[in-house]
Design a protein around this motif. Structure first.
Motif, PDB file in Angstrom:
ATOM      1  N   VAL A   1       0.842  -1.200   0.000  1.00  0.00           N
ATOM      2  CA  VAL A   1       0.000   0.000   0.000  1.00  0.00           C
ATOM      3  C   VAL A   1       0.873   1.245   0.000  1.00  0.00           C
ATOM      4  CG1 VAL A   1      -1.843   1.242   1.176  1.00  0.00           C
ATOM      5  CG2 VAL A   1      -1.773  -1.264   1.284  1.00  0.00           C
ATOM      6  N   ASP A   2       0.835   1.978  -1.108  1.00  0.00           N
ATOM      7  CA  ASP A   2       1.544   3.252  -1.207  1.00  0.00           C
ATOM      8  C   ASP A   2       0.666   4.336  -0.582  1.00  0.00           C
ATOM      9  OD1 ASP A   2       3.483   5.104  -1.868  1.00  0.00           O
ATOM     10  OD2 ASP A   2       2.817   5.328  -3.950  1.00  0.00           O
ATOM     11  N   THR A   3       1.281   5.299   0.076  1.00  0.00           N
ATOM     12  CA  THR A   3       0.525   6.405   0.685  1.00  0.00           C
ATOM     13  C   THR A   3       1.195   7.725   0.318  1.00  0.00           C
ATOM     14  OG1 THR A   3       1.804   6.296   2.751  1.00  0.00           O
ATOM     15  CG2 THR A   3      -0.236   5.010   2.650  1.00  0.00           C
ATOM     16  N   ALA A   4       0.437   8.795   0.437  1.00  0.00           N
ATOM     17  CA  ALA A   4       0.963  10.112   0.075  1.00  0.00           C
ATOM     18  C   ALA A   4       2.023  10.560   1.064  1.00  0.00           C
ATOM     19  CB  ALA A   4      -0.180  11.125   0.030  1.00  0.00           C
ATOM     20  N   GLY A   5       3.098  11.140   0.536  1.00  0.00           N
ATOM     21  CA  GLY A   5       4.096  11.741   1.405  1.00  0.00           C
ATOM     22  C   GLY A   5       3.499  12.933   2.122  1.00  0.00           C
ATOM     23  N   ARG A   6       3.882  13.097   3.368  1.00  0.00           N
ATOM     24  CA  ARG A   6       3.309  14.195   4.164  1.00  0.00           C
ATOM     25  C   ARG A   6       4.305  14.601   5.236  1.00  0.00           C
ATOM     26  NH1 ARG A   6      -1.660  11.285   4.877  1.00  0.00           N
ATOM     27  NH2 ARG A   6      -0.782  10.231   3.080  1.00  0.00           N
ATOM     28  N   GLN A   7       4.269  15.847   5.610  1.00  0.00           N
ATOM     29  CA  GLN A   7       5.100  16.295   6.724  1.00  0.00           C
ATOM     30  C   GLN A   7       4.491  15.794   8.023  1.00  0.00           C
ATOM     31  OE1 GLN A   7       8.133  17.723   6.468  1.00  0.00           O
ATOM     32  NE2 GLN A   7       7.783  17.336   4.287  1.00  0.00           N
ATOM     33  N   HIS A   8       5.342  15.358   8.924  1.00  0.00           N
ATOM     34  CA  HIS A   8       4.859  14.759  10.163  1.00  0.00           C
ATOM     35  C   HIS A   8       4.105  15.746  11.038  1.00  0.00           C
ATOM     36  CE1 HIS A   8       8.891  16.389  10.766  1.00  0.00           C
ATOM     37  NE2 HIS A   8       8.582  16.561  12.026  1.00  0.00           N
ATOM     38  N   THR A   9       4.242  17.054  10.729  1.00  0.00           N
ATOM     39  CA  THR A   9       3.563  18.083  11.519  1.00  0.00           C
ATOM     40  C   THR A   9       2.157  18.388  10.992  1.00  0.00           C
ATOM     41  OG1 THR A   9       4.711  19.726  10.142  1.00  0.00           O
ATOM     42  CG2 THR A   9       5.709  19.180  12.267  1.00  0.00           C
ATOM     43  N   ASP A  10       1.770  17.805   9.857  1.00  0.00           N
ATOM     44  CA  ASP A  10       0.460  18.050   9.267  1.00  0.00           C
ATOM     45  C   ASP A  10      -0.556  17.089   9.896  1.00  0.00           C
ATOM     46  OD1 ASP A  10      -1.844  18.133   7.607  1.00  0.00           O
ATOM     47  OD2 ASP A  10      -0.627  18.884   5.942  1.00  0.00           O
ATOM     48  N   VAL A  11      -1.293  17.592  10.874  1.00  0.00           N
ATOM     49  CA  VAL A  11      -2.208  16.753  11.656  1.00  0.00           C
ATOM     50  C   VAL A  11      -3.280  16.109  10.781  1.00  0.00           C
ATOM     51  CG1 VAL A  11      -3.881  16.713  13.541  1.00  0.00           C
ATOM     52  CG2 VAL A  11      -1.809  18.108  13.738  1.00  0.00           C
ATOM     53  N   GLY A  12      -3.849  16.877   9.837  1.00  0.00           N
ATOM     54  CA  GLY A  12      -4.912  16.356   8.990  1.00  0.00           C
ATOM     55  C   GLY A  12      -4.457  15.181   8.147  1.00  0.00           C
ATOM     56  N   LEU A  13      -3.289  15.305   7.554  1.00  0.00           N
ATOM     57  CA  LEU A  13      -2.778  14.227   6.707  1.00  0.00           C
ATOM     58  C   LEU A  13      -2.345  13.026   7.538  1.00  0.00           C
ATOM     59  CD1 LEU A  13      -0.762  16.184   3.975  1.00  0.00           C
ATOM     60  CD2 LEU A  13      -2.982  15.068   3.759  1.00  0.00           C
ATOM     61  N   MET A  14      -1.839  13.285   8.739  1.00  0.00           N
ATOM     62  CA  MET A  14      -1.486  12.174   9.619  1.00  0.00           C
ATOM     63  C   MET A  14      -2.746  11.425  10.051  1.00  0.00           C
ATOM     64  SD  MET A  14       1.791  12.004   9.790  1.00  0.00           S
ATOM     65  CE  MET A  14       2.087  10.935  11.191  1.00  0.00           C
ATOM     66  N   ASP A  15      -3.831  12.162  10.258  1.00  0.00           N
ATOM     67  CA  ASP A  15      -5.107  11.518  10.588  1.00  0.00           C
ATOM     68  C   ASP A  15      -5.560  10.605   9.453  1.00  0.00           C
ATOM     69  OD1 ASP A  15      -5.298  12.740  13.040  1.00  0.00           O
ATOM     70  OD2 ASP A  15      -6.641  14.335  12.370  1.00  0.00           O
ATOM     71  N   GLN A  16      -5.308  11.031   8.208  1.00  0.00           N
ATOM     72  CA  GLN A  16      -5.694  10.218   7.055  1.00  0.00           C
ATOM     73  C   GLN A  16      -4.940   8.881   7.055  1.00  0.00           C
ATOM     74  OE1 GLN A  16      -4.049  10.494   3.058  1.00  0.00           O
ATOM     75  NE2 GLN A  16      -6.033  11.273   2.373  1.00  0.00           N
ATOM     76  N   LEU A  17      -3.671   8.913   7.446  1.00  0.00           N
ATOM     77  CA  LEU A  17      -2.881   7.677   7.509  1.00  0.00           C
ATOM     78  C   LEU A  17      -3.465   6.698   8.519  1.00  0.00           C
ATOM     79  CD1 LEU A  17       0.944   8.462   7.349  1.00  0.00           C
ATOM     80  CD2 LEU A  17      -0.462   7.255   5.685  1.00  0.00           C
ATOM     81  N   THR A  18      -3.827   7.212   9.672  1.00  0.00           N
ATOM     82  CA  THR A  18      -4.407   6.329  10.688  1.00  0.00           C
ATOM     83  C   THR A  18      -5.735   5.755  10.200  1.00  0.00           C
ATOM     84  OG1 THR A  18      -5.489   8.178  11.839  1.00  0.00           O
ATOM     85  CG2 THR A  18      -3.288   7.579  12.575  1.00  0.00           C
ATOM     86  N   LYS A  19      -6.479   6.526   9.388  1.00  0.00           N
ATOM     87  CA  LYS A  19      -7.733   6.033   8.824  1.00  0.00           C
ATOM     88  C   LYS A  19      -7.464   4.886   7.855  1.00  0.00           C
ATOM     89  CE  LYS A  19     -11.728   7.393   6.024  1.00  0.00           C
ATOM     90  NZ  LYS A  19     -12.357   8.485   5.214  1.00  0.00           N
ATOM     91  N   VAL A  20      -6.434   5.029   7.018  1.00  0.00           N
ATOM     92  CA  VAL A  20      -6.075   3.965   6.082  1.00  0.00           C
ATOM     93  C   VAL A  20      -5.760   2.683   6.854  1.00  0.00           C
ATOM     94  CG1 VAL A  20      -4.348   3.171   4.404  1.00  0.00           C
ATOM     95  CG2 VAL A  20      -5.243   5.504   4.272  1.00  0.00           C
TER      96      VAL A  20
END
Length: 309
Positions: free
Chosen positions: A195-214
Motif C-alpha cells: 500500500v503506497d501512501t501520500a508523502g506528508r510532513q509529520h507536523t500536518d495533523v490532517g494528513l497524519m489523521d488520514q494515515l491512521t484512517k487507512v
C-alpha cells in the motif's frame, strides 16, 4: 564470485561516502592511538556522534567496545576495529524481528509511509520487484491520491513489473482505495499487498489523521492488517529523520524502517541512531536507482562496510 560476495562488495563500494565521513575522525584516531585507554574511548564516542551515529547509539557502541577490549586484552588496531564492526552489528541484531508473511492464507499487507521526497513510490516498486523475485504474487495499492503523478508512476511500475495496481482518480479517498485493493487481493488470492501512501510532513495533523484512517480501514477489512507499517526515510537527511520517525511511530506504531539514498549519503551512521532510539529494525536499504537496488538489510554486512580501516 558468488552472488553473496558480489552483494557485499557492492555494499562496501556504495557506502563509500558514509565510510569516509566516519573515517575522517575514527580511522585517524585509530592510527594515532598508541593504546586503547579511556581517553581513546571518550574521543571515539565524540567522533562517532559527529559522524551522525547519534548520542545514544555512540554511547552504547563505545561501552560495548570498552568491555570487549578490556575483557579480551585486545591491543591491535585492526582487532579493535573488528570489534567495532561486531558490536555495531550486535546492536542492530538485537532489534531484528522476523520478516515473514502471516501463517493464514491471506494477503500479507505491507503499508509504506514517509515524508515528501524520500523516494517512497519508487521504493514500493523496488519492494514489489524483490518480493516477486522470491516467487510471491504482489498487488500494489495506489493510495497516494494527492498526486496524479504518483498514481501514474505506480501504474507504470506495475506494467513494467507485470504487477496489478489498484488505483482511483486524484483526490479520491485513500482509505477507500486501500480497502478496494485489499478486497481485490483477497479475491485473487495474492500473496502480498503493498500500500503506497501520500508523502506528508509529520507536523500536518490532517494528513497524519488520514494515515491512521487507512490503517484502521485495512484492519476492519482483514484482522491483523497491516502486518507491517514501514517508514521510508532519506539517509541524506541525517539526524533530522529522528523527529520524523518519532511522530510517525507515535501515530501509527511503525514496525520497521527502509533507508533510501544510502549510496549517495555521508550520513549512513544515522541508521544506528534511529534503530537504537526507536527499537525498530531496518528492513531494507536503497543503494541505487535500479529496480534491484533495494537490498534486504544485513547488520553484519552493513557494519563491516561502514566501519573499516
Amino acid at each position: 564470485m558468488t552472488n553473496n560476495q558480489s552483494d557485499k562488495h557492492g555494499l562496501f563500494a556504495r557506502l563509500r561516502r558514509s565510510r569516509e565521513s566516519i573515517a575522517q575522525g575514527v580511522v585517524e584516531l585509530f592510527n594515532s592511538s598508541a593504546e586503547f585507554d579511556e581517553v581513546f574511548f571518550e574521543d571515539l564516542e565524540d567522533r562517532l556522534i559527529m559522524a551522525d551515529v547519534g548520542v545514544e547509539a555512540s554511547s552504547d557502541l563505545v561501552q560495548r567496545l570498552r568491555l570487549a577490549v578490556r575483557e579480551g586484552g585486545v591491543t591491535e588496531g585492526a582487532a579493535v576495529m573488528s570489534l567495532v564492526q561486531q558490536k555495531a552489528a550486535e546492536m542492530l541484531e538485537e532489534i531484528e524481528r522476523p520478516w515473514e508473511p502471516p501463517v493464514a492464507k491471506e494477503p500479507w499487507v505491507i503499508m509504506l509511509v514517509g515524508v515528501n521526497g524520500v523516494g517512497k513510490t519508487t521504493t514500493i516498486a523496488k519492494l514489489a520487484y524483490h518480493l516477486n523475485s522470491e516467487g510471491r504474487s504482489v498487488m500494489l495499492a495506489a493510495a497516494d491520491t494527492y498526486r496524479a503523478a504518483a498514481i501514474e508512476q505506480l501504474q507504470v511500475w506495475g506494467e513494467r513489473l507485470k504487477v496489478p495496481v489498484v488505483a482511483s482518480s486524484r483526490g479520491s479517498d485513500a482509505a477507500a482505495v486501500a480497502h478496494d485493493a485489499l478486497t481485490a487481493a483477497q479475491a485473487r488470492q495474492m500473496d502480498v499487498l503493498l500500500v503506497d501512501t501520500a508523502g506528508r510532513q509529520h507536523t500536518d495533523v490532517g494528513l497524519m489523521d488520514q494515515l491512521t484512517k487507512v490503517s484502521r480501514v485495512l484492519t476492519k477489512c482483514q484482522a491483523g492488517t497491516p502486518h507491517e507499517i514501514l517508514m521510508v526515510v532519506d539517509a541524506t537527511n541525517g539526524q533530522n529523520v529522528l523527529s520524523q520517525i518519532d511522530h510517525f511511530h507515535q501515530r501509527l506504531g511503525l514496525s520497521g524502517l527502509i533507508l533510501t539514498k544510502l549510496d549517495g549519503s555521508a550520513k549512513g551512521g544515522v541508521l544506528l541512531s534511529a534503530s537504537k532510539r526507536f527499537q525498530l529494525p531496518v528492513r531494507f536499504v536503497g543503494l541505487g536507482e535500479g529496480e534491484s537496488d533495494l537490498k534486504k538489510f544485513d547488520p553484519l554486512d552493513f557494519s563491516k562496510s561502514l566501519f573499516s580501516l
